[in-house]
Motif scaffolding. Sequence first.
Motif, PDB file in Angstrom:
ATOM      1  N   VAL A  43       0.859  -1.175   0.000  1.00 46.89           N
ATOM      2  CA  VAL A  43       0.000   0.000   0.000  1.00 46.89           C
ATOM      3  C   VAL A  43       0.896   1.225   0.000  1.00 46.89           C
ATOM      4  CG1 VAL A  43      -1.596   1.305   1.455  1.00 46.89           C
ATOM      5  CG2 VAL A  43      -1.894  -1.141   1.208  1.00 46.89           C
ATOM      6  N   ASN A  44       0.717   2.091  -0.985  1.00 47.71           N
ATOM      7  CA  ASN A  44       1.528   3.313  -1.046  1.00 47.71           C
ATOM      8  C   ASN A  44       0.874   4.396  -0.210  1.00 47.71           C
ATOM      9  OD1 ASN A  44       3.444   2.211  -2.801  1.00 47.71           O
ATOM     10  ND2 ASN A  44       2.143   2.612  -4.558  1.00 47.71           N
ATOM     11  N   GLN A  45       1.661   5.017   0.647  1.00 48.42           N
ATOM     12  CA  GLN A  45       1.133   6.061   1.508  1.00 48.42           C
ATOM     13  C   GLN A  45       1.642   7.419   1.055  1.00 48.42           C
ATOM     14  OE1 GLN A  45      -1.426   4.507   3.055  1.00 48.42           O
ATOM     15  NE2 GLN A  45      -0.975   5.732   4.853  1.00 48.42           N
ATOM     16  N   ALA A  46       0.758   8.414   1.125  1.00 52.06           N
ATOM     17  CA  ALA A  46       1.180   9.767   0.774  1.00 52.06           C
ATOM     18  C   ALA A  46       1.777  10.411   2.013  1.00 52.06           C
ATOM     19  CB  ALA A  46      -0.022  10.571   0.293  1.00 52.06           C
ATOM     20  N   LEU A  47       2.944  10.985   1.837  1.00 50.78           N
ATOM     21  CA  LEU A  47       3.571  11.699   2.951  1.00 50.78           C
ATOM     22  C   LEU A  47       3.108  13.152   2.901  1.00 50.78           C
ATOM     23  CD1 LEU A  47       7.145  10.200   2.599  1.00 50.78           C
ATOM     24  CD2 LEU A  47       5.316   9.462   4.113  1.00 50.78           C
ATOM     25  N   PRO A 123     -11.002   2.729   7.192  1.00 54.69           N
ATOM     26  CA  PRO A 123     -11.597   1.827   8.194  1.00 54.69           C
ATOM     27  C   PRO A 123     -11.941   2.593   9.472  1.00 54.69           C
ATOM     28  CG  PRO A 123      -9.241   1.465   8.013  1.00 54.69           C
ATOM     29  CD  PRO A 123      -9.560   2.601   7.125  1.00 54.69           C
ATOM     30  N   SER A 124     -12.792   1.969  10.283  1.00 50.50           N
ATOM     31  CA  SER A 124     -13.108   2.556  11.584  1.00 50.50           C
ATOM     32  C   SER A 124     -12.190   1.891  12.618  1.00 50.50           C
ATOM     33  CB  SER A 124     -14.569   2.310  11.931  1.00 50.50           C
ATOM     34  OG  SER A 124     -14.762   0.928  12.185  1.00 50.50           O
ATOM     35  N   ALA A 125     -12.226   2.371  13.840  1.00 51.18           N
ATOM     36  CA  ALA A 125     -11.318   1.855  14.873  1.00 51.18           C
ATOM     37  C   ALA A 125     -11.581   0.371  15.180  1.00 51.18           C
ATOM     38  CB  ALA A 125     -11.457   2.684  16.144  1.00 51.18           C
ATOM     39  N   ILE A 149      -4.599   3.543   2.362  1.00 46.68           N
ATOM     40  CA  ILE A 149      -5.355   3.338   3.597  1.00 46.68           C
ATOM     41  C   ILE A 149      -5.277   4.628   4.406  1.00 46.68           C
ATOM     42  CG2 ILE A 149      -3.381   2.275   4.812  1.00 46.68           C
ATOM     43  CD1 ILE A 149      -5.458   0.363   6.033  1.00 46.68           C
ATOM     44  N   ALA A 150      -6.427   5.106   4.845  1.00 55.47           N
ATOM     45  CA  ALA A 150      -6.463   6.365   5.577  1.00 55.47           C
ATOM     46  C   ALA A 150      -6.406   6.084   7.075  1.00 55.47           C
ATOM     47  CB  ALA A 150      -7.743   7.116   5.241  1.00 55.47           C
ATOM     48  N   PRO A 151      -5.459   6.686   7.786  1.00 60.86           N
ATOM     49  CA  PRO A 151      -5.426   6.465   9.240  1.00 60.86           C
ATOM     50  C   PRO A 151      -6.607   7.166   9.919  1.00 60.86           C
ATOM     51  CG  PRO A 151      -3.654   7.947   8.526  1.00 60.86           C
ATOM     52  CD  PRO A 151      -4.376   7.548   7.316  1.00 60.86           C
ATOM     53  N   LEU A 152      -6.864   6.787  11.160  1.00 60.22           N
ATOM     54  CA  LEU A 152      -8.013   7.337  11.893  1.00 60.22           C
ATOM     55  C   LEU A 152      -7.800   8.803  12.235  1.00 60.22           C
ATOM     56  CD1 LEU A 152      -8.542   4.299  14.280  1.00 60.22           C
ATOM     57  CD2 LEU A 152      -9.897   4.848  12.264  1.00 60.22           C
TER      58      LEU A 152
ATOM     59  N   PHE B 135      -8.489  -2.410  13.882  1.00 57.68           N
ATOM     60  CA  PHE B 135      -7.660  -1.440  13.161  1.00 57.68           C
ATOM     61  C   PHE B 135      -7.111  -0.376  14.100  1.00 57.68           C
ATOM     62  CE2 PHE B 135      -5.869   0.353   9.505  1.00 57.68           C
ATOM     63  CZ  PHE B 135      -5.982   1.720   9.589  1.00 57.68           C
ATOM     64  N   ALA B 136      -7.759  -0.172  15.225  1.00 58.69           N
ATOM     65  CA  ALA B 136      -7.298   0.831  16.187  1.00 58.69           C
ATOM     66  C   ALA B 136      -5.882   0.529  16.674  1.00 58.69           C
ATOM     67  CB  ALA B 136      -8.241   0.895  17.380  1.00 58.69           C
ATOM     68  N   ASN B 139      -3.510   1.451  13.639  1.00 59.30           N
ATOM     69  CA  ASN B 139      -3.493   2.862  13.276  1.00 59.30           C
ATOM     70  C   ASN B 139      -2.243   3.600  13.781  1.00 59.30           C
ATOM     71  OD1 ASN B 139      -4.822   5.250  12.133  1.00 59.30           O
ATOM     72  ND2 ASN B 139      -4.908   5.891  14.270  1.00 59.30           N
ATOM     73  N   THR B 146       4.530   6.380   8.740  1.00 57.87           N
ATOM     74  CA  THR B 146       4.432   7.475   7.752  1.00 57.87           C
ATOM     75  C   THR B 146       5.260   8.674   8.214  1.00 57.87           C
ATOM     76  OG1 THR B 146       2.168   6.711   7.438  1.00 57.87           O
ATOM     77  CG2 THR B 146       2.758   8.721   6.330  1.00 57.87           C
ATOM     78  N   ASN B 151       7.140   5.288   2.886  1.00 61.85           N
ATOM     79  CA  ASN B 151       6.030   5.617   1.998  1.00 61.85           C
ATOM     80  C   ASN B 151       5.328   4.387   1.432  1.00 61.85           C
ATOM     81  OD1 ASN B 151       7.927   4.675   0.216  1.00 61.85           O
ATOM     82  ND2 ASN B 151       8.091   6.546  -0.977  1.00 61.85           N
ATOM     83  N   GLN B 152       5.761   3.219   1.860  1.00 63.23           N
ATOM     84  CA  GLN B 152       5.080   2.012   1.388  1.00 63.23           C
ATOM     85  C   GLN B 152       4.879   1.051   2.563  1.00 63.23           C
ATOM     86  OE1 GLN B 152       6.919  -1.059  -1.210  1.00 63.23           O
ATOM     87  NE2 GLN B 152       5.348  -0.523  -2.691  1.00 63.23           N
ATOM     88  N   LEU B 153       3.619   0.711   2.797  1.00 60.15           N
ATOM     89  CA  LEU B 153       3.300  -0.230   3.864  1.00 60.15           C
ATOM     90  C   LEU B 153       3.035  -1.585   3.223  1.00 60.15           C
ATOM     91  CD1 LEU B 153       0.746   1.968   5.841  1.00 60.15           C
ATOM     92  CD2 LEU B 153       3.182   1.772   6.239  1.00 60.15           C
TER      93      LEU B 153
END
Lengths: 152, 162
Positions: A43-47, A123-125, A149-152, B135-136, B139, B146, B151-153
């Motif tokens: 999964v590529n994450q945006a910094l 996702p939710s917690a 994937i968006a963090p909470l 997921f908590a 997170n 990050t 930049n890659q998980l």
Amino acid sequence: MDNQNDKNINFEINLLPVISLLAVLISFLLITAVWVNVGTMDVNQALGNETENAKKNPPSLWAKMSTSGTVTFLMKDVESSPRRYRQVSIRSKKRRVNIPAVEKYTEKFFKKFPEIKTALVLPSAKTPYEDVVLVMDRLRRNGIRNVGIAPL
Amino acid sequence: MIINGLISKKKTVSLMPDGSSMGLRQAKTKKVLVAGLALTSLVDAFSILVIYLLVSTTSGEMDLNTDHIDLPVVGSSQTLKPAPVVKVAKRGYYFDEKRVSLRLLSVKLKKAFVELDESEKQKPIIIQADKKVGFAKINPLVLIATKAGFNQLRFAVIQEGL
């Protein structure tokens, strides 16, 4: 004299020790072999610094996962998106994400909109990690290369 | 010594005075069945098996210790490649098989990031978590990774159907 010379040339390899050795090797490899194939889902994450230079956002599909297991699909940055596909909710099954229904919907969606190559999972917690990974997997199966994937 | 008897039956007589005489019988030949085993083809089959097992067990570049962790099963995944590994278990977070707090994990990940090859565009980190974990719990790890610059998980999964 000639018979003696013939005896020296004719020589037979005893294959039984070779077979025993190979049998031991095979037994060892079978015992130590790992048949479970572990891979990764990338999964590529945006910094943070990337958003400043970002051009117009590409069209994307967001998958919002609630605590009850319902998944809501939202179209983002799509010009003149049909109302029918703008927001679609897939209800949970026994408080878990209904993966077969998600798979069916995503297949139908990406057949209709093949230009969308980006997806984001929110996702939710309390969402189980397994459900998050399965939703990402279903998105990837339909040709989505950029799954975030968006963090909470 | 062979003497022709009255009934014209040949009989053998021993040359020794106390020797016994015995009637001629046709020697019964015992048929012995010998089965030849082709060992060469057996050796070939075993060699192929050994080569196959050697190749299949050493094909991965990295081995992950998945003890006490049930990974999620997915249809398609990428090959496991070397990268820093963080485990998420019920007790807490583990880095390099040692339990760490979130603060210490942040420090260790920043250090691990610096050690990565600068020329590589992708800076990956492997997250290994049990499928039942919420997921908590993952997170904070996503945020720390990050923030550290990864930049890659890469989520460790099990490929189904192989």
